[in-house]
Design a protein around this motif. Structure first.
Motif, PDB file in Angstrom:
ATOM      1  N   LEU A 719       0.950  -1.071  -0.006  1.00 29.34           N
ATOM      2  CA  LEU A 719       0.122   0.074  -0.124  1.00 29.34           C
ATOM      3  C   LEU A 719       1.130   1.019   0.112  1.00 29.34           C
ATOM      4  N   TYR A 723      -1.700   6.664   1.499  1.00 30.03           N
ATOM      5  CA  TYR A 723      -3.112   6.347   1.265  1.00 30.03           C
ATOM      6  C   TYR A 723      -3.002   5.387   2.904  1.00 30.03           C
ATOM      7  N   CYS A 724      -1.602   4.440   3.572  1.00 27.98           N
ATOM      8  CA  CYS A 724      -2.465   4.038   4.954  1.00 27.98           C
ATOM      9  C   CYS A 724      -2.515   5.057   6.032  1.00 27.98           C
ATOM     10  N   LYS A 749      -4.489   3.961  -3.967  1.00 24.39           N
ATOM     11  CA  LYS A 749      -3.913   2.981  -2.676  1.00 24.39           C
ATOM     12  C   LYS A 749      -2.625   2.125  -2.841  1.00 24.39           C
ATOM     13  N   SER A 750      -2.386   1.558  -4.217  1.00 23.48           N
ATOM     14  CA  SER A 750      -1.050   0.730  -3.977  1.00 23.48           C
ATOM     15  C   SER A 750       0.572   1.763  -4.928  1.00 23.48           C
TER      16      SER A 750
END
Length: 763
Positions: A719, A723-724, A749-750
């Motif tokens: 991730l 985003y995290c 996201k990735s």
């Protein structure tokens, strides 16, 4: 007596026929019709451009031929010719002394036609159409911007800077290759004289605007006799004139010509241009870009080099001065002004010991009396070692590097309570770092690790991301292994298996295959050639030119998914480890059984055959893209997870898992065992040893990245750290924990690692 002499028309026809033959040979190479010439792949494009550099007046001939071939490729079924021809044409246009507006218009119209085609044709067409529109209005702008940014010339109208960083792993390449690359990059700096580069910009811009009316020899002689300050003055005048024309919506080619003619006449005021005979169009050399060569010996070396590129250490005084600036720096101002990291904490190394009695005496003020018992009851601590902070790690060092346009000064006065802060413009991305990786898949694995660490660091303290445009390039090199080859993860690993990424990029982009994959075996041969003047002439020119061409024209990225891995060990005391990989994860099982396992309860396990029992849980990839967990139990001797597909039709964001299963066979002669391969496609998978017997993991074919005594591994797409962070903040104020709400749904996201090629992926 008859005198036989060739007419100019015959010479022109011969030149055109020779150039056409070279272009057609270049196109046949893309079809792979010349296997005998495979060792010399990549030389055809280079020799074609070198021939034009030797006689720049032939540039319009080459452009005209390339335009005809592009139109022929569009009419026929030759789409794979289009992007290579476009790159060859644009590189010729940038370096050409003067190209007519009629030719530029034909190229511009063709690029606009590409907008109706799918990617990557429309992407390349849009990029080149925008460049050609500026070049038609202000001839010489593309050359000028390239030289200014690559040489980091000071220019207010165009303040962008670029630098090429070549990273090579000394354990993957031989010492001869590393020395040859270092010698080539040092030789490339000969043409990086700021005064000479400014003269090149002036002469090229004037000749591009005036054409044959420009007496280039007289202009060069006049510039050579000027002091450096005067050359810089005229350089700034030319840059301002070209950029002004390019930025004006109503400007035309005629206005641009008048501006440059005025500057040209003023420079030659002492010797009018009409006094000397005109010599026709002459070429202006394109200086080599700013290239630095680095042996990748430290894990955080990439981040350090990028920080020094943004904020050179020579501008930061001494480390002592940095420490002093750090003490006077207002950390709260950073936190309050950082919009994307409102909750980020910045750690500052304390300069005091933390003991109250060691503090400096305060001004006298009334205080309550304290008893002797209270004084004696205070804790005491012996003096410790005070660590000297690194200049690269200090907040003051990073912030003082942000004093560009739109940036905030490092120190300022106290902010009054209740008074809103003055709005500041966001920092501009004035810098472009082009990272060129030399090696095989193992150095790309190190790059994925470093890139993930950089993204995590940027999430905690944003510094590089708003100011730096980061581009990655990959040049495969094999054939002369370094010291790491003796400790390969598998004895069957071949050079082709170590360059799976390069093979995939070559299948996806034929122009990458012809120009860059050709260097895979060519660089080791050039590095081991016997030392001679001709050898240095070939290597210094060829290697530098090819790498420069790659970074200049390779603008289309191929994004590779980075995968995260969590490992659990047989020793319960040992903490689980987390890592990332890019190309492959491979596991090997222990066939031998330890003495403590040989007991009556374990006899059945030993008789089950080689390998160990595994439980596999993976998320099955289906067309509907719905999550479907599939459990699986089997006995295995090993497994591998490959992220690089065998062909371009397969998805890059999918793991190809191969598990070698042990199958028992009962027959009249007794029990025997055979193996079969279970092939799975998934993005999320968990594998656990049910016998608590460990296995060994190796990441990205690199024996330095080996995990032993593993009993369980979990793999999923890595991730994006930002985003995290944003999702964790959102979850504090949202009841929908499983859904992406607010800003999170619009964030990537990735974590994808983009590697630039000439065309991206051509389906």
């Amino acid at each position: 007596m008859l005198c036989c002499s060739s007419s100019p028309a015959m010479e022109s026809s011969e030149v055109e026929s020779d150039i056409l033959r070279r272009v057609r040979t270049l196109l046949r190479e893309l079809d792979g019709h010349h296997p005998a010439c495979q060792p010399d792949r990549g030389m055809l494009r280079w020799t074609l451009h070198k021939k034009i550099d030797q006689n720049p007046s032939n540039s319009p001939v080459l452009v005209r031929i390339l335009v005809k071939e592009l139109e022929r490729a569009e009419r026929g079924d030759y789409r794979h010719y289009i992007i290579p021809l476009l790159h060859t044409l644009m590189y010729t246009l940038i370096k050409a002394p003067c190209i007519s507006d009629e030719l530029c218009s034909r190229v511009y119209d063709f690029c606009k036609k590409l907008l109706t085609l799918p990617k990557p044709f429309c992407s390349v067409g849009l990029d080149y159409a925008a460049r050609l529109k500026m070049e038609r209005t202000a001839p010489g702008m593309l050359y000028q911007r390239m030289v200014i940014s690559e040489q980091s010339l000071k220019s207010d109208p165009y303040p962008y800077r670029e630098k090429i960083f070549i990273f090579a792993d000394p354990e993957l390449l031989s010492e001869a290759i590393c020395k040859a690359l270092l010698t080539d990059t040092e030789a490339a700096r000969v043409s990086q004289n700021p005064r000479a580069c400014m003269c090149h910009v002036i002469t090229h811009a004037v000749q591009a605007a005036l054409g044959k009316d420009c007496n280039l020899s007289a202009l060069r002689m006049r510039l050579q006799g000027m002091p450096s300050s005067e050359v810089e003055h005229w350089f700034q005048e030319v840059v301002a004139a070209v950029e002004c024309t390019g930025s004006e919506a109503s400007a035309d080619r005629g206005q641009h010509e008048e501006r440059l003619r005025s500057i040209y006449c003023t420079i030659l005021s002492s010797s009018p241009p009409g006094d000397a005979p005109l010599e026709g169009l002459q070429g202006t050399p394109l200086p080599n870009p700013n290239i630095s060569f680095h042996l990748w010996t430290e894990d955080d070396q990439l981040w350090k080099e990028l920080v020094l590129f943004i904020r050179p250490l020579s501008q930061s005084c001494e480390p002592d001065c940095l420490s002093q600036d750090l003490d006077n720096f207002e950390i709260q101002d950073i936190i309050s002004d950082c919009e994307c990291c409102e909750q980020t904490r910045f750690s500052v190394l304390s300069t005091d010991s933390g003991i109250e009695r060691d503090l400096p005496p305060a001004p006298e003020e009334p205080s309550a009396p304290c008893s002797a018992d209270t004084e004696q009851s205070r804790l005491h601590r012996k003096g410790g070692i005070k660590k000297k902070p690194s200049p690269l790690e200090s907040v003051a060092f990073l912030q003082t590097g942000c004093n560009g346009p739109g940036a905030k000064p490092a120190t300022k006065g106290q902010r009054r309570v209740g008074v809103p802060a003055e709005p500041t413009a966001p920092p501009l991305r004035l810098h472009t770092a082009r990272i060129v990786l030399l090696g095989d898949d193992r150095i790309l694995g190190r790059l994925a690790q470093a890139y993930h660490a950089l993204r995590k660091r940027e999430t905690r303290r944003v510094f590089l991301t708003p100011r730096l445009n980061l581009q990655f390039y990959y040049v495969p090199v094999t054939g002369q292994p370094g010291t790491l080859v003796a400790a390969k993860p598998s004895a069957t690993t071949s050079p082709e298996e170590l360059c799976e990424v390069a093979a995939y990029l070559g299948r996806a982009d034929p122009w990458y295959e012809s120009n860059i994959n050709a260097l895979c075996h060519m660089i080791p041969k050039l590095a081991t050639m016997p030392s001679s003047p001709s050898k240095h002439l070939v290597t210094d020119v060829f290697l530098t030119d090819v790498i420069a061409y790659y970074v200049r024209m390779g603008t289309q990225p191929v994004c590779f998914q980075v995968y995260a891995m969590k490992v659990f060990f047989s020793n319960l005391v040992q903490e689980p480890a987390e890592d990332v990989f890019l190309t492959e994860l491979r596991a090997q099982m222990q066939d031998s059984v330890s003495p403590r396992e040989v007991n009556p309860t374990k006899k059945k396990t030993i008789l089950d055959g080689p390998g160990i029992d595994l439980t596999v849980t993976y998320r099955k990839v289906v067309v509907s893209d719905r999550a479907k967990e599939v459990p699986l139990s089997l006995r295995s001797t090993g497994f591998s997870m490959k992220a690089i597909p065998a062909n371009t039709a397969q998805d890059l964001a999918c793991l190809n898992v191969n598990i070698t299963e042990v199958v028992k066979i009962n027959n009249l002669s007794g029990r025997s065992f055979s193996t079969m391969t279970n092939k799975l496609k998934t993005c999320n998978i968990k594998i656990r040893s049910t016998e608590q017997r460990p296995f060994t993991l190796c990441l990205d074919k690199d024996s330095r990245r080996t995990y032993r005594n593993v009993i369980s591994v979990e793999v999923s797409p890595c991730l994006e750290p930002s985003y995290c962070l944003q999702k964790s903040r959102t979850m504090k104020f949202s009841l929908h924990e499983a859904e992406d709400v607010g800003l999170v749904k619009y964030m990537p996201k990735s974590l994808l690692l983009p590697i630039n090629t000439f065309a991206g992926v051509i389906q």
